[in-house]
Design a protein around this motif. Structure first.
Motif, PDB file in Angstrom:
ATOM      1  N   PHE A  90     -72.750 -76.679 -65.522  1.00  9.84           N
ATOM      2  CA  PHE A  90     -74.112 -77.213 -66.365  1.00  9.84           C
ATOM      3  C   PHE A  90     -75.156 -78.516 -64.884  1.00  9.84           C
ATOM      4  O   PHE A  90     -74.354 -78.497 -64.010  1.00  9.84           O
ATOM      5  CB  PHE A  90     -73.625 -78.365 -66.885  1.00  9.84           C
ATOM      6  CG  PHE A  90     -72.876 -77.701 -68.055  1.00  9.84           C
ATOM      7  CD1 PHE A  90     -72.635 -77.438 -69.223  1.00  9.84           C
ATOM      8  CD2 PHE A  90     -71.594 -78.197 -68.005  1.00  9.84           C
ATOM      9  CE1 PHE A  90     -72.532 -77.248 -70.489  1.00  9.84           C
ATOM     10  CE2 PHE A  90     -70.254 -77.466 -68.579  1.00  9.84           C
ATOM     11  CZ  PHE A  90     -71.318 -77.220 -70.041  1.00  9.84           C
ATOM     12  N   LYS A  91     -76.497 -78.298 -65.622  1.00  7.64           N
ATOM     13  CA  LYS A  91     -77.364 -79.114 -64.200  1.00  7.64           C
ATOM     14  C   LYS A  91     -78.062 -79.835 -65.384  1.00  7.64           C
ATOM     15  O   LYS A  91     -78.065 -79.736 -66.354  1.00  7.64           O
ATOM     16  CB  LYS A  91     -78.186 -78.112 -63.932  1.00  7.64           C
ATOM     17  CG  LYS A  91     -77.595 -77.134 -62.858  1.00  7.64           C
ATOM     18  CD  LYS A  91     -77.321 -77.618 -61.747  1.00  7.64           C
ATOM     19  CE  LYS A  91     -76.862 -76.513 -60.530  1.00  7.64           C
ATOM     20  NZ  LYS A  91     -74.979 -76.768 -60.628  1.00  7.64           N
ATOM     21  N   ILE A  92     -78.632 -81.078 -64.882  1.00  7.43           N
ATOM     22  CA  ILE A  92     -79.703 -82.341 -65.253  1.00  7.43           C
ATOM     23  C   ILE A  92     -80.919 -82.509 -65.192  1.00  7.43           C
ATOM     24  O   ILE A  92     -81.183 -81.499 -64.076  1.00  7.43           O
ATOM     25  CB  ILE A  92     -79.172 -83.459 -64.827  1.00  7.43           C
ATOM     26  CG1 ILE A  92     -77.453 -83.756 -65.241  1.00  7.43           C
ATOM     27  CG2 ILE A  92     -79.825 -83.962 -65.739  1.00  7.43           C
ATOM     28  CD1 ILE A  92     -76.571 -83.604 -66.419  1.00  7.43           C
ATOM     29  N   THR A  93     -81.340 -81.608 -65.954  1.00  9.01           N
ATOM     30  CA  THR A  93     -83.117 -81.459 -65.967  1.00  9.01           C
ATOM     31  C   THR A  93     -84.079 -83.544 -66.310  1.00  9.01           C
ATOM     32  O   THR A  93     -83.011 -83.573 -65.670  1.00  9.01           O
ATOM     33  CB  THR A  93     -83.280 -80.591 -67.580  1.00  9.01           C
ATOM     34  OG1 THR A  93     -83.626 -81.926 -68.302  1.00  9.01           O
ATOM     35  CG2 THR A  93     -82.470 -80.059 -67.740  1.00  9.01           C
ATOM     36  N   VAL A 132     -79.462 -81.060 -70.779  1.00  9.73           N
ATOM     37  CA  VAL A 132     -77.913 -80.723 -69.916  1.00  9.73           C
ATOM     38  C   VAL A 132     -78.315 -79.526 -70.414  1.00  9.73           C
ATOM     39  O   VAL A 132     -78.766 -78.899 -71.377  1.00  9.73           O
ATOM     40  CB  VAL A 132     -76.746 -81.010 -70.716  1.00  9.73           C
ATOM     41  CG1 VAL A 132     -75.803 -79.960 -69.877  1.00  9.73           C
ATOM     42  CG2 VAL A 132     -76.456 -82.680 -70.216  1.00  9.73           C
ATOM     43  N   LYS A 133     -78.598 -78.315 -68.607  1.00 12.72           N
ATOM     44  CA  LYS A 133     -78.590 -76.869 -68.900  1.00 12.72           C
ATOM     45  C   LYS A 133     -77.539 -76.141 -68.485  1.00 12.72           C
ATOM     46  O   LYS A 133     -76.771 -76.528 -67.980  1.00 12.72           O
ATOM     47  CB  LYS A 133     -80.076 -76.839 -67.932  1.00 12.72           C
ATOM     48  CG  LYS A 133     -80.332 -75.135 -68.164  1.00 12.72           C
ATOM     49  CD  LYS A 133     -81.674 -75.434 -67.244  1.00 12.72           C
ATOM     50  CE  LYS A 133     -81.381 -75.095 -65.763  1.00 12.72           C
ATOM     51  NZ  LYS A 133     -82.649 -75.314 -65.107  1.00 12.72           N
ATOM     52  N   LYS A 144     -72.193 -85.875 -69.161  1.00 15.13           N
ATOM     53  CA  LYS A 144     -73.161 -86.545 -68.170  1.00 15.13           C
ATOM     54  C   LYS A 144     -72.310 -86.641 -67.275  1.00 15.13           C
ATOM     55  O   LYS A 144     -72.504 -87.390 -66.425  1.00 15.13           O
ATOM     56  CB  LYS A 144     -73.923 -86.826 -68.569  1.00 15.13           C
ATOM     57  CG  LYS A 144     -75.159 -86.552 -69.217  1.00 15.13           C
ATOM     58  CD  LYS A 144     -76.587 -87.258 -69.682  1.00 15.13           C
ATOM     59  CE  LYS A 144     -77.413 -85.999 -70.258  1.00 15.13           C
ATOM     60  NZ  LYS A 144     -78.974 -87.415 -71.201  1.00 15.13           N
ATOM     61  N   LYS A 145     -71.376 -87.309 -67.707  1.00 17.49           N
ATOM     62  CA  LYS A 145     -69.962 -88.294 -67.206  1.00 17.49           C
ATOM     63  C   LYS A 145     -69.219 -87.880 -66.110  1.00 17.49           C
ATOM     64  O   LYS A 145     -68.778 -87.960 -65.530  1.00 17.49           O
ATOM     65  CB  LYS A 145     -68.613 -88.715 -68.731  1.00 17.49           C
ATOM     66  CG  LYS A 145     -69.153 -90.426 -69.513  1.00 17.49           C
ATOM     67  CD  LYS A 145     -68.219 -90.068 -70.322  1.00 17.49           C
ATOM     68  CE  LYS A 145     -69.269 -91.736 -71.326  1.00 17.49           C
ATOM     69  NZ  LYS A 145     -67.825 -91.850 -72.380  1.00 17.49           N
ATOM     70  N   LEU A 146     -68.841 -86.582 -66.653  1.00 17.69           N
ATOM     71  CA  LEU A 146     -68.380 -85.221 -65.989  1.00 17.69           C
ATOM     72  C   LEU A 146     -69.273 -85.433 -64.249  1.00 17.69           C
ATOM     73  O   LEU A 146     -68.699 -84.989 -63.753  1.00 17.69           O
ATOM     74  CB  LEU A 146     -68.222 -84.092 -66.639  1.00 17.69           C
ATOM     75  CG  LEU A 146     -66.843 -84.017 -67.534  1.00 17.69           C
ATOM     76  CD1 LEU A 146     -67.215 -82.357 -68.365  1.00 17.69           C
ATOM     77  CD2 LEU A 146     -65.398 -84.417 -67.046  1.00 17.69           C
ATOM     78  N   ILE A 147     -70.837 -85.095 -65.328  1.00 20.58           N
ATOM     79  CA  ILE A 147     -71.333 -84.855 -63.068  1.00 20.58           C
ATOM     80  C   ILE A 147     -72.182 -86.289 -62.762  1.00 20.58           C
ATOM     81  O   ILE A 147     -72.858 -86.728 -63.650  1.00 20.58           O
ATOM     82  CB  ILE A 147     -72.295 -83.900 -63.706  1.00 20.58           C
ATOM     83  CG1 ILE A 147     -72.017 -82.356 -65.405  1.00 20.58           C
ATOM     84  CG2 ILE A 147     -72.161 -82.630 -62.388  1.00 20.58           C
ATOM     85  CD1 ILE A 147     -73.173 -81.873 -65.431  1.00 20.58           C
ATOM     86  N   PRO A 148     -71.428 -87.371 -62.613  1.00 22.18           N
ATOM     87  CA  PRO A 148     -72.879 -88.795 -62.637  1.00 22.18           C
ATOM     88  C   PRO A 148     -73.632 -88.656 -61.568  1.00 22.18           C
ATOM     89  O   PRO A 148     -74.406 -89.264 -61.826  1.00 22.18           O
ATOM     90  CB  PRO A 148     -71.457 -89.366 -62.090  1.00 22.18           C
ATOM     91  CG  PRO A 148     -70.172 -88.707 -61.454  1.00 22.18           C
ATOM     92  CD  PRO A 148     -70.406 -87.540 -62.424  1.00 22.18           C
ATOM     93  N   TYR A 149     -73.612 -88.175 -61.351  1.00 25.97           N
ATOM     94  CA  TYR A 149     -74.547 -87.574 -59.142  1.00 25.97           C
ATOM     95  C   TYR A 149     -75.412 -86.323 -60.067  1.00 25.97           C
ATOM     96  O   TYR A 149     -75.812 -86.024 -59.238  1.00 25.97           O
ATOM     97  CB  TYR A 149     -73.986 -88.163 -58.266  1.00 25.97           C
ATOM     98  CG  TYR A 149     -73.067 -89.129 -57.918  1.00 25.97           C
ATOM     99  CD1 TYR A 149     -73.841 -89.691 -58.167  1.00 25.97           C
ATOM    100  CD2 TYR A 149     -71.718 -88.387 -58.193  1.00 25.97           C
ATOM    101  CE1 TYR A 149     -72.684 -91.680 -58.002  1.00 25.97           C
ATOM    102  CE2 TYR A 149     -70.733 -89.580 -58.026  1.00 25.97           C
ATOM    103  CZ  TYR A 149     -71.294 -91.555 -58.313  1.00 25.97           C
ATOM    104  OH  TYR A 149     -70.390 -91.892 -57.906  1.00 25.97           O
ATOM    105  N   GLY A 150     -75.102 -85.481 -61.169  1.00 22.73           N
ATOM    106  CA  GLY A 150     -75.440 -84.185 -61.002  1.00 22.73           C
ATOM    107  C   GLY A 150     -77.669 -84.428 -61.864  1.00 22.73           C
ATOM    108  O   GLY A 150     -78.052 -83.600 -61.498  1.00 22.73           O
TER     109      GLY A 150
END
Length: 65
Positions: free
Chosen positions: A14-17, A22-23, A59-65
Motif C-alpha cells: 500500500f501507498k498513501i496518496t 490508501v492506494k 494507516k496504522k500499519l504504515i505510520p510514516y508512509g
C-alpha cells in the motif's frame, strides 16, 4: 517514546496518496494472462483505492508512509 515500527508487508502493498487515501494494486496480473481479455488486463494495470472502512486500520500499519 520509541518510534512505531512499520509493518513491512503492508508497506510493500500500500501507498498513501497526497490527499491521505490508501492506494493498492489490483489482483490477477501475475500469471495465466493468456486466457484474460485485453480489456481486463488494461483495467487491472491501474491502481485501486482501499475503502474507507479498511483505510484506518491500514494507516496504522504504515505510520510514516
Amino acid at each position: 517514546m520509541p518510534k512505531i515500527k512499520t509493518n513491512k508487508g503492508a508497506a510493500k502493498r500500500f501507498k498513501i496518496t497526497g490527499t491521505g487515501k490508501v492506494k493498492r494494486s489490483k489482483a490477477g496480473m501475475r500469471h495465466i494472462l493468456t486466457s484474460k481479455a485485453k480489456k481486463t488486463k488494461r483495467v487491472l494495470r491501474k491502481a485501486g483505492l482501499i475503502s474507507d472502512t479498511h483505510a484506518a486500520s491500514i494507516k496504522k500499519l504504515i505510520p510514516y508512509g
